[in-house]
Motif scaffolding. Sequence first.
Motif, PDB file in Angstrom:
ATOM      1  N   LYS A   1       0.832  -1.200   0.000  1.00 54.04           N
ATOM      2  CA  LYS A   1       0.000   0.000   0.000  1.00 54.04           C
ATOM      3  C   LYS A   1       0.867   1.251   0.000  1.00 54.04           C
ATOM      4  N   LYS A   2       0.292   2.328  -0.494  1.00 57.15           N
ATOM      5  CA  LYS A   2       0.977   3.620  -0.405  1.00 57.15           C
ATOM      6  C   LYS A   2       1.173   3.964   1.066  1.00 57.15           C
TER       7      LYS A   2
ATOM      8  N   LYS B   1       1.772   6.820   3.831  1.00 53.89           N
ATOM      9  CA  LYS B   1       1.674   8.279   3.976  1.00 53.89           C
ATOM     10  C   LYS B   1       2.761   8.794   4.898  1.00 53.89           C
TER      11      LYS B   1
ATOM     12  N   GLU C   1       9.840   1.449  -5.886  1.00 52.32           N
ATOM     13  CA  GLU C   1       9.359   2.541  -5.031  1.00 52.32           C
ATOM     14  C   GLU C   1      10.041   2.459  -3.674  1.00 52.32           C
TER      15      GLU C   1
ATOM     16  N   THR D   1       2.906   8.833 -12.969  1.00 50.72           N
ATOM     17  CA  THR D   1       1.601   8.576 -12.337  1.00 50.72           C
ATOM     18  C   THR D   1       1.759   8.335 -10.837  1.00 50.72           C
ATOM     19  N   GLN D   2       2.831   7.588 -10.496  1.00 48.65           N
ATOM     20  CA  GLN D   2       3.070   7.315  -9.080  1.00 48.65           C
ATOM     21  C   GLN D   2       3.287   8.604  -8.292  1.00 48.65           C
TER      22      GLN D   2
ATOM     23  N   LYS E   1       2.394  11.647  -9.125  1.00 51.78           N
ATOM     24  CA  LYS E   1       1.201  12.479  -9.123  1.00 51.78           C
ATOM     25  C   LYS E   1       0.227  12.023  -8.042  1.00 51.78           C
ATOM     26  N   GLU E   2       0.131  10.715  -7.964  1.00 53.76           N
ATOM     27  CA  GLU E   2      -0.703  10.110  -6.934  1.00 53.76           C
ATOM     28  C   GLU E   2      -0.243  10.573  -5.555  1.00 53.76           C
ATOM     29  N   LYS E   3       1.071  10.513  -5.381  1.00 52.07           N
ATOM     30  CA  LYS E   3       1.687  10.859  -4.091  1.00 52.07           C
ATOM     31  C   LYS E   3       1.441  12.334  -3.750  1.00 52.07           C
TER      32      LYS E   3
ATOM     33  N   LYS F   1      -0.961  14.137  -4.229  1.00 49.55           N
ATOM     34  CA  LYS F   1      -2.314  14.430  -3.736  1.00 49.55           C
ATOM     35  C   LYS F   1      -2.347  14.505  -2.221  1.00 49.55           C
ATOM     36  N   GLU F   2      -1.437  13.794  -1.573  1.00 52.89           N
ATOM     37  CA  GLU F   2      -1.395  13.810  -0.115  1.00 52.89           C
ATOM     38  C   GLU F   2      -1.094  15.186   0.459  1.00 52.89           C
TER      39      GLU F   2
END
Length: 896
Positions: A810-811, A813, A824, A887-888, A890-892, A894-895
Amino acid sequence: MPSLPKSYIPSQYEDGIYKKWEDSGYFNPDNLDLDDEAASYSIVMPPPNVTGTLHLGHAVMLALEDILIRYYRMRGYRTLWIPGTDHAAIATQTKVEKILKEKGLTRHQLGRERFLREVVNFAKKSHDTIVNQVKKMGSSCDWSREAYTLDEVRTKVVRSVFKLMYDDGLIYRGERIVNWCPRCHSTLADDEVEYKEQKAKLYTFRYSPDFPFTIATTRPETKLGDTAVAVNPKDYRYKKYIGKVFEVNFLGHILKLKIIADKSVDIEFGTGALGVTPAHSLVDWQMAEEKNLDIIKVIDEDGKIRQGFGEFSGLNVKEARAKIVERLRKTGLMEKEEEISNNISLCYRCDTPIEPLPSKQWFINVNKKIPGIGKSIKELSVEAVRNGVFGRKPIKIYPERFRKNYFHWMENLRDWCISRQIWYGHRIPVWYKDKGQNSDKEVYVGIEPPKGEGWKQDPDTLDTWFSSGLWTFSTLAQDPQQIKIKDRRLVIESNDFYCFHPTNVLETAYDILFFWVARMIIMTTYVMRDVPFYDVYLHGLVLDEHGKKMSKSKGNVIDPLEMIKKYGTDAVRLSLVIGSAPGNDMKLSEEKIAGFRNLVNKLWNVARYILQKSKLDNQNLKIQFKDQSLTLADKWILSQMRNLIRSVSDDIANYRFSQAGEKLREFTWNSLADWYLEISKFEQSENKDKILIKILIDLLKMWHPFVPFVTEAIWQEMGTNGLLMVAKWPQEKDYNEVLKDETQVRDFEKIKNIIMAIRNARSENKVEPSRKIQAIIYAGKNYEIIKKSIILIKSLRTGIDNLEIKENGKKIKKAIYITVGDVEVYLLGAIDPEKEKMRIKREIENLEKLVDNLKSKLNNKQFVDKAPREIVEREKQRLASFDLRLTQLKEKLKEY
RNA sequence: GGGCGCAUAGCUCAGUUGGCUAGAGCGUCUGGUUUACACCCAGAAGGUCCUAGGUUCGAGCCCUAGUGCGCCCACCA
């Protein structure tokens, strides 16, 4: 093994090592342990003048030639580098004359014999100095074959060649206009004349009130010898006078002036009319020959006006000019005086203005066909470089652009004046005997003086370049007996000649291409029916840090010996070899040398580390290449090593010295010291110790031609048998085993990239270096290799104490997020949200640009159709990988 | 007047046959006593590749013209 001092102190090793080399006898190829079939490799050293001391020009030359020599010696060639010195006739004589002058003496007061003794003594002392300095540079030349351009053997060669050329009608004596230096009291060759632009006065005047027009000149004093006036045939102003003869009274001297037409006269310059002075101008001399004009000599060999010119006689050129100008003004004949800039010709040795004047001298005819060859010297020398002669390939010149210069010079070559009116040098081997009144003298040309009474040798000596032109083969004879003339050519009956001629390369500075290189080609092709060398390598000049020529008067001279004392020979050599391109001038500064001192010290410490770590008997170096026994890092460094051997060898063999050195530095400092040695502190095994020693040995070998002292010093400290100097050059095949699977090399690069990315992210987030952090890696396909590299990722300055590897997850935070390819990485517990946000944004921007570029490239049908498939394929893969990371990230983002 | 070379990060320069997110060393900045090295280690900033055209899917690299600097050659009296 005793532990080595912390840093390398060159002065403690250099002299001792040089002595060891010399005592070993290996500078002499006869002592090398070789098969009979071993190929030979030879270079003759451009002989330094016996007058001087070592300067940076010598240093570059010695460094480059020593690199080649040491390389080929280690490769198993029968390698010979012949050292020698040049008697440098004019330069040496001038220097001794200067010393005498301080004692209030001239050479004429001493007389020829006593003066020559003085010169010989001086040359001897000076010789010893320069030889010691050549040794200081580490030059591995064979002193047992040392030659001097004026010793017995070389004298025999010089005289033999002179005789050959004389008998073939290539050498002749004639009265011609020559470049005369009134100070040296001698002729100079055309290329020994230098030109300097200066302001001069151009005087426009009339010879006499009844002469119909004015002429312009910068040298009024020579006008006493005018026998014609030349005008351009198209010049309507003067057409009507052409062919007429005027008798004028020029300041009390009667001149008969014929008006002649000559195309070379510039209508625009001056008055368009040119006073022709055949005796004191080359162009005028040529016009006089064509038009059969009288020749009146005005200036004598001291630069003074000759007898027979009344009040002007006995004045020197300057005084005479002043007087004539004054008289012209007074008599109203002077029409105009204006400042112009023109070139004056100067003696290249003493900067004295040269006087063109007619004189009886010896010349080499460059245009006459050589009997038995059917080509002139000039044609032959052009051929030798253009298409090759006598079955040899064309002589290659590096860098190639100098070919053009060579051809241009050779094609425009005029007869070469080889006699000099000085005493120090090869006396012209010609003897004269009076045959009674009114007849010419009897002439004898030979190697030995003629028998019988009444013979007198020509008092002149030969141009110093005559003997240097023979250098590539004259140095290959040891005994005058070996030198013979057979079938109208010179034969040297020695093993050396058989074995080492032609020499492989002539390495020298480009400013000597014409003086010397061209003359060796001239002499050798004619006299030996062969080329003197296969290649010519030209290096550039060493300038100061601002790009100015070094000169004593400017005070910007860097003394190589002083630098050697301060930083060591190896550092000096590197500073002259790395960072400069063939034939290009290089700027040198002390800082640059200091930088290379650091590199030398780095190499020392690499060795120090390896030796203290791997206390191995280095005779038994069988490395286990089985997959199990090699780590990724091992595979990587061994593969780097193999590539290095290949490219360094290739670079040296192709004269790319700087590139070879650059690659060695990169490998040593970067790959080896900063990566592999650091890794070796954490990954340990006996196999690794073997690898370290093996790499050290091969690396020392490859560095040896560049930095012979430090490498030999380490070699000796290792307790290895024998000298590194004659060790066998590294073999690519020792490493071939490792290359069976290149993917592991790339795998290591991935690990390296991950480590570097972690260091970077820490630094960007201002995580204190002492602070240990936790990391989690989602490795995807790379799970196995990353798992294997846990120790490395934790240890190599990443400050990670807790590392978890998962295939994916999972990502996470509140963590620093890094992507490396498709891997990653999360760094936990040290995040600075603001900084991290900025970092990710920057990264995204960067990636977006790349992705845009790649997309438009791949959307371009032309590109996809026309570019090679590998290129297209590679770009596609890059796009995919960048896209994923984008994409990875960009996703990150958002936090935040 | 001819020819040649150089022009790429603040400085010195690499960049071989066109495929480059343009490299190195020094210098600068941020950190660091990490037992091979402070002559050290980690990280970073810094570039219309002299200008304008052209060839090419693609130019720092090839072609043309120009600018600046340097050098060489030539008989400018």
